[in-house]
Design an enzyme around this catalytic site. Structure first.
Site, PDB file in Angstrom:
ATOM      1  CE  LYS A  69      -1.703   1.710   4.018  1.00 46.69           C
ATOM      2  NZ  LYS A  69      -1.522   3.142   4.282  1.00 46.69           N
ATOM      3  CG  ASN A  70       2.201   2.749   3.506  1.00 46.39           C
ATOM      4  OD1 ASN A  70       1.057   3.076   3.170  1.00 46.39           O
ATOM      5  ND2 ASN A  70       2.540   2.497   4.748  1.00 46.39           N
ATOM      6  NE  ARG A 124      -1.959  11.810   7.881  1.00 44.10           N
ATOM      7  CZ  ARG A 124      -1.664  13.106   7.759  1.00 44.10           C
ATOM      8  NH1 ARG A 124      -2.597  13.998   7.936  1.00 44.10           N
ATOM      9  NH2 ARG A 124      -0.449  13.493   7.441  1.00 44.10           N
ATOM     10  CB  CYS A 141      -5.649   9.744  11.695  1.00 36.64           C
ATOM     11  SG  CYS A 141      -3.901   9.551  11.885  1.00 36.64           S
ATOM     12  NE  ARG A 201       0.125  10.623  10.294  1.00 37.86           N
ATOM     13  CZ  ARG A 201      -0.391   9.613   9.595  1.00 37.86           C
ATOM     14  NH1 ARG A 201      -1.517   9.081   9.962  1.00 37.86           N
ATOM     15  NH2 ARG A 201       0.199   9.156   8.505  1.00 37.86           N
ATOM     16  CG  ASP A 204       2.877   1.423   9.601  1.00 38.03           C
ATOM     17  OD1 ASP A 204       3.134   1.679   8.413  1.00 38.03           O
ATOM     18  OD2 ASP A 204       2.542   2.291  10.425  1.00 38.03           O
ATOM     19  NE  ARG A 225      -7.392   4.297   4.742  1.00 39.13           N
ATOM     20  CZ  ARG A 225      -6.446   4.859   5.526  1.00 39.13           C
ATOM     21  NH1 ARG A 225      -6.668   5.041   6.798  1.00 39.13           N
ATOM     22  NH2 ARG A 225      -5.297   5.231   5.013  1.00 39.13           N
TER      23      ARG A 225
HETATM   24  C1  EPZ Z   1       4.166   6.997   6.444  1.00 41.45           C
HETATM   25  O1  EPZ Z   1       3.356   7.987   7.003  1.00 41.45           O
HETATM   26  C2  EPZ Z   1       3.266   5.774   6.278  1.00 41.45           C
HETATM   27  N1  EPZ Z   1       2.172   6.112   5.365  1.00 41.45           N
HETATM   28  C3  EPZ Z   1       2.722   5.373   7.643  1.00 41.45           C
HETATM   29  O2  EPZ Z   1       1.909   4.207   7.464  1.00 41.45           O
HETATM   30  C4  EPZ Z   1       3.904   5.025   8.545  1.00 41.45           C
HETATM   31  O3  EPZ Z   1       3.421   4.704   9.823  1.00 41.45           O
HETATM   32  C5  EPZ Z   1       4.864   6.201   8.637  1.00 41.45           C
HETATM   33  O4  EPZ Z   1       5.254   6.659   7.317  1.00 41.45           O
HETATM   34  C6  EPZ Z   1       6.116   5.786   9.386  1.00 41.45           C
HETATM   35  O5  EPZ Z   1       6.937   6.834   9.599  1.00 41.45           O
HETATM   36  C7  EPZ Z   1       2.411   6.129   4.038  1.00 41.45           C
HETATM   37  O6  EPZ Z   1       3.527   5.897   3.587  1.00 41.45           O
HETATM   38  C8  EPZ Z   1       1.242   6.433   3.145  1.00 41.45           C
HETATM   39  P1  EPZ Z   1       6.003  10.339   8.674  1.00 41.45           P
HETATM   40  P2  EPZ Z   1       3.856   9.518   7.063  1.00 41.45           P
HETATM   41  O7  EPZ Z   1       5.939  11.621   7.928  1.00 41.45           O
HETATM   42  O8  EPZ Z   1       4.776   9.801   5.951  1.00 41.45           O
HETATM   43  C9  EPZ Z   1       5.756  13.572  12.154  1.00 41.45           C
HETATM   44  C10 EPZ Z   1      -0.032   2.897   7.688  1.00 41.45           C
HETATM   45  O9  EPZ Z   1      -0.671   2.401   8.641  1.00 41.45           O
HETATM   46  N2  EPZ Z   1       5.645  14.592  11.104  1.00 41.45           N
HETATM   47  O10 EPZ Z   1       7.162   9.427   8.463  1.00 41.45           O
HETATM   48  O11 EPZ Z   1       2.659  10.379   7.228  1.00 41.45           O
HETATM   49  C11 EPZ Z   1       4.549  12.663  12.201  1.00 41.45           C
HETATM   50  O12 EPZ Z   1       3.493  13.247  12.941  1.00 41.45           O
HETATM   51  C12 EPZ Z   1       0.508   4.306   7.800  1.00 41.45           C
HETATM   52  O13 EPZ Z   1       0.192   2.304   6.600  1.00 41.45           O
HETATM   53  C13 EPZ Z   1       5.721  15.937  11.460  1.00 41.45           C
HETATM   54  O14 EPZ Z   1       5.855  16.259  12.623  1.00 41.45           O
HETATM   55  O15 EPZ Z   1       4.681   9.505   8.407  1.00 41.45           O
HETATM   56  C14 EPZ Z   1       5.111  11.435  12.871  1.00 41.45           C
HETATM   57  O16 EPZ Z   1       5.156  11.663  14.268  1.00 41.45           O
HETATM   58  C15 EPZ Z   1       0.264   4.905   9.177  1.00 41.45           C
HETATM   59  N3  EPZ Z   1       5.637  16.870  10.478  1.00 41.45           N
HETATM   60  C16 EPZ Z   1       6.539  11.367  12.330  1.00 41.45           C
HETATM   61  O17 EPZ Z   1       6.835  12.686  11.847  1.00 41.45           O
HETATM   62  C17 EPZ Z   1       5.503  16.533   9.156  1.00 41.45           C
HETATM   63  O18 EPZ Z   1       5.455  17.444   8.299  1.00 41.45           O
HETATM   64  C18 EPZ Z   1       6.734  10.361  11.181  1.00 41.45           C
HETATM   65  O19 EPZ Z   1       5.787  10.668  10.225  1.00 41.45           O
HETATM   66  C19 EPZ Z   1       5.426  15.166   8.817  1.00 41.45           C
HETATM   67  C20 EPZ Z   1       5.512  14.215   9.810  1.00 41.45           C
END
Ligand code: EPZ
Length: 423
Positions: free
Chosen positions: A22-23, A98, A122, A127, A310, A402
């Site tokens: 998916k990702n 998202r 969420c 996020r 995850d 999803r």
């Molecule tokens: C990706 O989400 C994945 N989703 C997530 O999978 C996964 O858990 C996550 O990466 C792991 O890091 C997809 O790839 C579609 P991040 P993403 O930006 O990119 C903070 C699933 O269940 N952050 O790496 O949204 C954020 O809040 C999903 O398949 C900021 O603070 O995650 C988090 O604490 C869930 N500011 C951390 O960074 C930003 O601008 C890591 O988030 C962006 C993120």
């Protein structure tokens, strides 16, 4: 609303083929907007998020076909974005997923502008999108965030050196896509190293982009003037694979997951072995052998190649079936213990102390009526229900649909007593 009815205690036995990730496919579908050429993406998982992304691309003017190849049985998504009619994604569609945030980079690269609705938080956290905003601004994008919308415009994108505060997966992906046509070279430091980022880099290069270093903490993208079409097979879903390994372990079963790249889930298999799950790792498969005797383990979620967030809900559920205390630290999202409440309802003893969950495993759970709050929490509850004594009802499994292709059918095929009912 769809629910799962699970009768626990059945040992899983047999083989499950893991679907495309998916990702990986979501950013790759977004990246297909960068080219006027036709993109065929193979091994597309039959999940709601892919359908949502297809709807979004269609709303922008791309043509999208989804089908199954008669000869190989592989599902594919075929995308032709030869002419786009809009740079705006509707709030309704943005709200459904998202990860539609990855459209910003693709629309910037292709049209030099985008208008998307700020995707909401969420159950796993607020996020925020500050890393995305800061990174795109470095490339020369003029951004305005108001009334819930993010509007970005860049008459020209100029390659820059960008240092991420955190190795954010979709921020890394957005910058890779926005940089594909930027003048000069963009250097992304402290980049995410997830396999899904590597898959996007490979896809972009197959279009004719110039991406190096994907999978390392520094990625370089040198802008090009033209991109073509391609065919690309997405990598297998390492989280789906890990979920079924854990499901087999809690039932004391014997299960082989195929279409797997074992290197992508080494942190998970290492932790499962430490927890007493006997595994055999082959070239394209991983097998849970009979004889699982679960014992408590501690783990912390970290960016790849650390233990993936995850997989945290699923392994927390598994630790309820061990006897003893496990310490689970969630370092990625600020509130990703939503599933603990449902596990407690099933008889678990879980205490949350800031970023840590203290699980006092008693070796068993009892079935109960619970609710999936998000994709992976739902998967964790399925794991719990498979091992629990008696019947478990899981409400709102649309969350699970999803990101997991027909989870009920895959589990039934290896002996689980799981039924999908509409309530
Ligand atoms: C990706 O989400 C994945 N989703 C997530 O999978 C996964 O858990 C996550 O990466 C792991 O890091 C997809 O790839 C579609 P991040 P993403 O930006 O990119 C903070 C699933 O269940 N952050 O790496 O949204 C954020 O809040 C999903 O398949 C900021 O603070 O995650 C988090 O604490 C869930 N500011 C951390 O960074 C930003 O601008 C890591 O988030 C962006 C993120």
């Amino acid at each position: 609303m769809d629910c799962f009815l699970l009768q626990g205690g059945r040992r899983l036995k047999g083989e499950i083929r893991v679907s495309g990730a998916k990702n990986a496919i979501l950013p790759i579908m977004a990246a297909s907007l960068l080219t006027r050429g036709e993109c065929i993406i193979w091994d597309a998982p039959d999940i709601k998020d892919v359908a949502t992304m297809a709807q979004i691309l269609t709303s922008l003017g791309a043509k999208v076909w989804v089908g199954v190849d008669a000869r190989t049985g592989l599902r594919y998504v075929r995308i032709l974005a030869d002419s786009l009619r809009s740079h705006e994604v509707s709030p309704k569609l943005m709200g459904e997923m998202r990860s539609s945030i990855v459209l910003m980079g693709a629309l910037l690269g292709r049209l030099g502008k985008f208008r998307v609705y700020r995707p909401g938080g969420c159950p796993i956290g607020l996020r925020p999108i500050n890393f995305h905003i800061n990174g795109l601004a470095r490339l020369g994008v003029r951004l305005s965030v108001k009334h819930g919308f993010i509007h970005g415009e860049a008459p020209r994108l100029v390659g820059q050196e960008i240092h991420l505060d955190f190795p954010s997966v979709t921020t890394t992906e957005n910058l890779m896509m926005a940089a594909a046509y930027a003048e000069g070279t963009t250097v992304i430091r402290n980049a995410a190293r997830e396999p899904e980022v590597v898959d996007l880099g490979n896809f972009l290069n197959s279009l004719g982009a110039r991406v190096t270093g994907a999978g390392l903490d520094t990625i370089r993208v040198t802008g090009v003037r033209e991109l073509g079409g391609t065919e690309h097979t997405v990598i297998p879903d390492r989280i789906e694979a890990g979920t079924y390994l854990v499901a087999a372990a809690v039932t004391g079963g014997e299960l082989t997951v195929t279409n797997v790249i074992p290197e992508h889930l080494e942190a998970v298999t290492a932790k499962l072995r430490e927890a007493g799950v006997p595994l055999e790792v082959g070239r394209g498969h991983i097998r849970v052998l009979p004889g699982t005797r679960l014992r408590p383990v501690d783990f912390k979620t970290l960016p790849y190649p650390g233990f993936p967030t995850d997989m945290q809900p699923q392994v927390m559920a598994m630790m309820c079936f061990a006897k003893g205390t496990s310490l689970i630290t969630e370092n990625i999202f600020e509130s990703r213990f939503g599933h603990a409440e449902a596990l407690v309802r099933m008889g678990a003893s879980v205490e949350i102390v800031n970023k840590m969950a203290v699980v006092r495993g008693e070796g068993s759970l009892t079935g109960a009526w619970v609710k999936a709050t998000d994709l992976r929490a739902g998967a964790g509850l399925v794991v719990a229900g498979l091992g629990a004594e008696g019947m478990t009802v899981i409400e709102d499994v649309a969350h699970i649909d999803r990101g997991y292709e027909r989870m009920d059918e895959k589990l039934s095929s290896v002996g689980a007593d799981i039924k999908r009912v509409r309530m």
